[in-house]
Write a protein that holds these residues in place. Structure first.
Motif, PDB file in Angstrom:
ATOM      1  N   LEU A 124     -47.254 -25.967 -15.362  1.00  0.00           N
ATOM      2  CA  LEU A 124     -47.211 -26.948 -16.422  1.00  0.00           C
ATOM      3  C   LEU A 124     -48.416 -27.325 -16.910  1.00  0.00           C
ATOM      4  O   LEU A 124     -48.645 -27.209 -18.188  1.00  0.00           O
ATOM      5  CB  LEU A 124     -46.499 -28.258 -16.024  1.00  0.00           C
ATOM      6  N   ARG A 125     -49.501 -27.186 -16.128  1.00  0.00           N
ATOM      7  CA  ARG A 125     -50.773 -27.583 -16.690  1.00  0.00           C
ATOM      8  C   ARG A 125     -51.394 -26.515 -17.580  1.00  0.00           C
ATOM      9  O   ARG A 125     -52.108 -26.605 -18.573  1.00  0.00           O
ATOM     10  CB  ARG A 125     -51.713 -27.791 -15.625  1.00  0.00           C
ATOM     11  N   THR A 126     -51.051 -25.230 -17.116  1.00  0.00           N
ATOM     12  CA  THR A 126     -51.339 -24.126 -17.869  1.00  0.00           C
ATOM     13  C   THR A 126     -50.892 -24.115 -19.302  1.00  0.00           C
ATOM     14  O   THR A 126     -51.606 -23.601 -20.356  1.00  0.00           O
ATOM     15  CB  THR A 126     -50.810 -22.874 -17.042  1.00  0.00           C
ATOM     16  N   MET A 127     -49.776 -24.658 -19.404  1.00  0.00           N
ATOM     17  CA  MET A 127     -49.175 -24.585 -20.755  1.00  0.00           C
ATOM     18  C   MET A 127     -49.780 -25.536 -21.737  1.00  0.00           C
ATOM     19  O   MET A 127     -50.110 -25.347 -22.942  1.00  0.00           O
ATOM     20  CB  MET A 127     -47.634 -25.095 -20.691  1.00  0.00           C
ATOM     21  N   GLU A 128     -50.239 -26.678 -21.250  1.00  0.00           N
ATOM     22  CA  GLU A 128     -51.104 -27.487 -21.950  1.00  0.00           C
ATOM     23  C   GLU A 128     -52.096 -27.035 -22.337  1.00  0.00           C
ATOM     24  O   GLU A 128     -52.764 -27.217 -23.619  1.00  0.00           O
ATOM     25  CB  GLU A 128     -51.191 -28.962 -21.043  1.00  0.00           C
ATOM     26  N   ARG A 129     -52.885 -26.216 -21.551  1.00  0.00           N
ATOM     27  CA  ARG A 129     -54.220 -25.396 -21.919  1.00  0.00           C
ATOM     28  C   ARG A 129     -53.975 -24.582 -22.826  1.00  0.00           C
ATOM     29  O   ARG A 129     -54.702 -24.468 -23.714  1.00  0.00           O
ATOM     30  CB  ARG A 129     -54.907 -24.687 -20.618  1.00  0.00           C
TER      31      ARG A 129
ATOM     32  N   LEU B 221     -49.019 -10.886 -24.973  1.00  0.00           N
ATOM     33  CA  LEU B 221     -50.018 -12.292 -24.607  1.00  0.00           C
ATOM     34  C   LEU B 221     -51.064 -12.421 -25.129  1.00  0.00           C
ATOM     35  O   LEU B 221     -51.578 -13.322 -25.621  1.00  0.00           O
ATOM     36  CB  LEU B 221     -49.924 -12.555 -23.023  1.00  0.00           C
ATOM     37  N   ALA B 222     -51.870 -11.436 -24.910  1.00  0.00           N
ATOM     38  CA  ALA B 222     -53.264 -11.020 -25.618  1.00  0.00           C
ATOM     39  C   ALA B 222     -53.144 -11.384 -27.030  1.00  0.00           C
ATOM     40  O   ALA B 222     -54.062 -11.949 -27.694  1.00  0.00           O
ATOM     41  CB  ALA B 222     -53.886  -9.852 -25.101  1.00  0.00           C
ATOM     42  N   LYS B 223     -52.215 -10.692 -27.681  1.00  0.00           N
ATOM     43  CA  LYS B 223     -52.228 -10.777 -29.144  1.00  0.00           C
ATOM     44  C   LYS B 223     -52.166 -12.326 -29.683  1.00  0.00           C
ATOM     45  O   LYS B 223     -52.748 -12.756 -30.590  1.00  0.00           O
ATOM     46  CB  LYS B 223     -51.097  -9.980 -29.687  1.00  0.00           C
ATOM     47  N   ALA B 224     -51.224 -13.089 -28.972  1.00  0.00           N
ATOM     48  CA  ALA B 224     -50.927 -14.412 -29.094  1.00  0.00           C
ATOM     49  C   ALA B 224     -52.031 -15.326 -28.864  1.00  0.00           C
ATOM     50  O   ALA B 224     -52.460 -16.286 -29.778  1.00  0.00           O
ATOM     51  CB  ALA B 224     -49.666 -14.988 -28.350  1.00  0.00           C
ATOM     52  N   VAL B 225     -52.807 -15.157 -27.827  1.00  0.00           N
ATOM     53  CA  VAL B 225     -53.891 -16.028 -27.545  1.00  0.00           C
ATOM     54  C   VAL B 225     -55.064 -15.794 -28.380  1.00  0.00           C
ATOM     55  O   VAL B 225     -55.617 -16.728 -28.583  1.00  0.00           O
ATOM     56  CB  VAL B 225     -54.208 -15.810 -26.025  1.00  0.00           C
TER      57      VAL B 225
ATOM     58  N   SER C  99     -43.533 -18.463 -26.390  1.00  0.00           N
ATOM     59  CA  SER C  99     -44.166 -19.287 -27.464  1.00  0.00           C
ATOM     60  C   SER C  99     -42.873 -18.766 -28.472  1.00  0.00           C
ATOM     61  O   SER C  99     -41.919 -18.117 -28.127  1.00  0.00           O
ATOM     62  CB  SER C  99     -45.269 -18.894 -27.990  1.00  0.00           C
ATOM     63  N   GLU C 100     -43.073 -19.218 -30.019  1.00  0.00           N
ATOM     64  CA  GLU C 100     -42.276 -19.083 -30.864  1.00  0.00           C
ATOM     65  C   GLU C 100     -42.063 -17.199 -31.145  1.00  0.00           C
ATOM     66  O   GLU C 100     -41.130 -17.139 -31.572  1.00  0.00           O
ATOM     67  CB  GLU C 100     -42.874 -19.692 -32.198  1.00  0.00           C
ATOM     68  N   ARG C 101     -43.162 -16.664 -31.001  1.00  0.00           N
ATOM     69  CA  ARG C 101     -43.063 -15.079 -31.244  1.00  0.00           C
ATOM     70  C   ARG C 101     -43.475 -14.348 -29.907  1.00  0.00           C
ATOM     71  O   ARG C 101     -43.987 -13.072 -29.896  1.00  0.00           O
ATOM     72  CB  ARG C 101     -44.052 -14.767 -32.289  1.00  0.00           C
ATOM     73  N   LEU C 102     -43.369 -14.829 -28.724  1.00  0.00           N
ATOM     74  CA  LEU C 102     -44.004 -14.338 -27.614  1.00  0.00           C
ATOM     75  C   LEU C 102     -42.915 -14.613 -26.275  1.00  0.00           C
ATOM     76  O   LEU C 102     -42.494 -15.677 -26.331  1.00  0.00           O
ATOM     77  CB  LEU C 102     -45.358 -14.817 -27.213  1.00  0.00           C
TER      78      LEU C 102
ATOM     79  N   CYS D  43     -54.740 -22.325 -28.468  1.00  0.00           N
ATOM     80  CA  CYS D  43     -54.026 -21.386 -29.647  1.00  0.00           C
ATOM     81  C   CYS D  43     -53.228 -22.422 -30.455  1.00  0.00           C
ATOM     82  O   CYS D  43     -52.978 -22.008 -31.587  1.00  0.00           O
ATOM     83  CB  CYS D  43     -53.060 -20.350 -28.742  1.00  0.00           C
ATOM     84  N   GLY D  44     -53.096 -23.392 -30.119  1.00  0.00           N
ATOM     85  CA  GLY D  44     -52.150 -24.406 -31.121  1.00  0.00           C
ATOM     86  C   GLY D  44     -50.584 -23.708 -30.968  1.00  0.00           C
ATOM     87  O   GLY D  44     -50.253 -22.824 -30.083  1.00  0.00           O
ATOM     88  N   GLY D  45     -49.677 -24.617 -31.890  1.00  0.00           N
ATOM     89  CA  GLY D  45     -48.337 -24.160 -31.624  1.00  0.00           C
ATOM     90  C   GLY D  45     -47.770 -24.777 -30.274  1.00  0.00           C
ATOM     91  O   GLY D  45     -48.266 -25.184 -29.539  1.00  0.00           O
ATOM     92  N   LYS D  46     -46.403 -24.415 -30.177  1.00  0.00           N
ATOM     93  CA  LYS D  46     -45.739 -24.929 -29.228  1.00  0.00           C
ATOM     94  C   LYS D  46     -45.348 -23.659 -28.068  1.00  0.00           C
ATOM     95  O   LYS D  46     -45.250 -22.657 -28.236  1.00  0.00           O
ATOM     96  CB  LYS D  46     -44.333 -25.316 -29.360  1.00  0.00           C
ATOM     97  N   TRP D  47     -46.090 -24.202 -26.778  1.00  0.00           N
ATOM     98  CA  TRP D  47     -45.855 -22.958 -25.703  1.00  0.00           C
ATOM     99  C   TRP D  47     -45.097 -23.539 -24.727  1.00  0.00           C
ATOM    100  O   TRP D  47     -44.684 -24.648 -24.329  1.00  0.00           O
ATOM    101  CB  TRP D  47     -47.032 -22.743 -24.938  1.00  0.00           C
TER     102      TRP D  47
END
Length: 201
Positions: A20-25, A87-91, A172-175, A30-34
């Motif tokens: 869960l901490r990873t999601m916050e990072r 994942l790389a593209k989104a990050v 995320s929204e597109r991943l 990157c911004g947005g909702k993960w």
């Protein structure tokens, strides 16, 4: 060496909190909702896990970590090549213009996200047991999953170590990317840490 059900339950809780901490990072980076979720931790035998991983012949991208501290732990975090690319593209999207000339961007990004994941889990463990745990720099690997798993067995000792695995879904929204997180923990040391924790309560 196996963990008792109660011990495995504690490890499961620690790993979930770290995930869960990873999601916050990721959201800060990157911004947005993960979103990120992990399945329950399962204890497995090395031969069975190798057999399961050997069924997939396609390459994957993974990161292998060892801790260099009083708490010996090993992590192997693997993504399918498709999941790693998504994942790389989104990050890197917020930094794409600055990073377009960076060589081997896929491996670098997967290594960094895996580092977030492993460091987040270790921070939770270190805080829980009041110990210092430092990871050595990750080794990014590409190849069939069974081959990558064999690399993580270099220090495995079935007489004292426990092999654990959890599936992690990152989205995320597109991943949507799933990964396997394999953890090798020293059972005897973990029991000593747990005993110290219980005495302090």
């Amino acid at each position: 060496m196996s963990l008792e059900p109660k011990e495995r339950e504690i490890v499961d809780g620690l790993l979930r909190r770290g995930v869960l901490r990873t999601m916050e990072r990721l959201e800060k980076l990157c911004g947005g909702k993960w979103g990120i979720m992990s399945s329950s931790v399962r204890e497995v035998q090395p031969v069975r896990l190798l057999q399961a991983f050997s069924r997939g012949k396609e390459d994957c991208v993974g990161s292998y970590f060892q801790s260099s501290s009083m708490v010996p732990l090993e992590f192997l975090i693997t993504f399918s090549t498709q999941g790693a690319a998504a994942l790389a593209k989104a990050v890197i999207k917020p930094f794409a213009a600055r990073m377009k000339e960076t060589p081997d961007l896929l491996s670098l990004t997967v290594g960094e996200v895996s580092n977030y994941l492993a460091q987040s889990v270790l921070t939770v463990i270190a805080d829980e047991f009041n110990v210092m745990i430092i990871l050595k720099p990750p080794e990014v690997l590409v190849g069939p999953k069974a081959q990558l798993l064999a690399r993580s067995f270099s220090r495995y000792d079935g007489r004292k170590d426990t092999l654990l695995i959890s599936q992690v879904d990152i989205y995320s929204e597109r991943l949507s990317a799933d990964c396997s997180m394999v953890v090798i923990v020293n059972s005897e040391l973990f029991r000593k840490l747990l005993s110290t924790l219980q005495k302090g309560r």
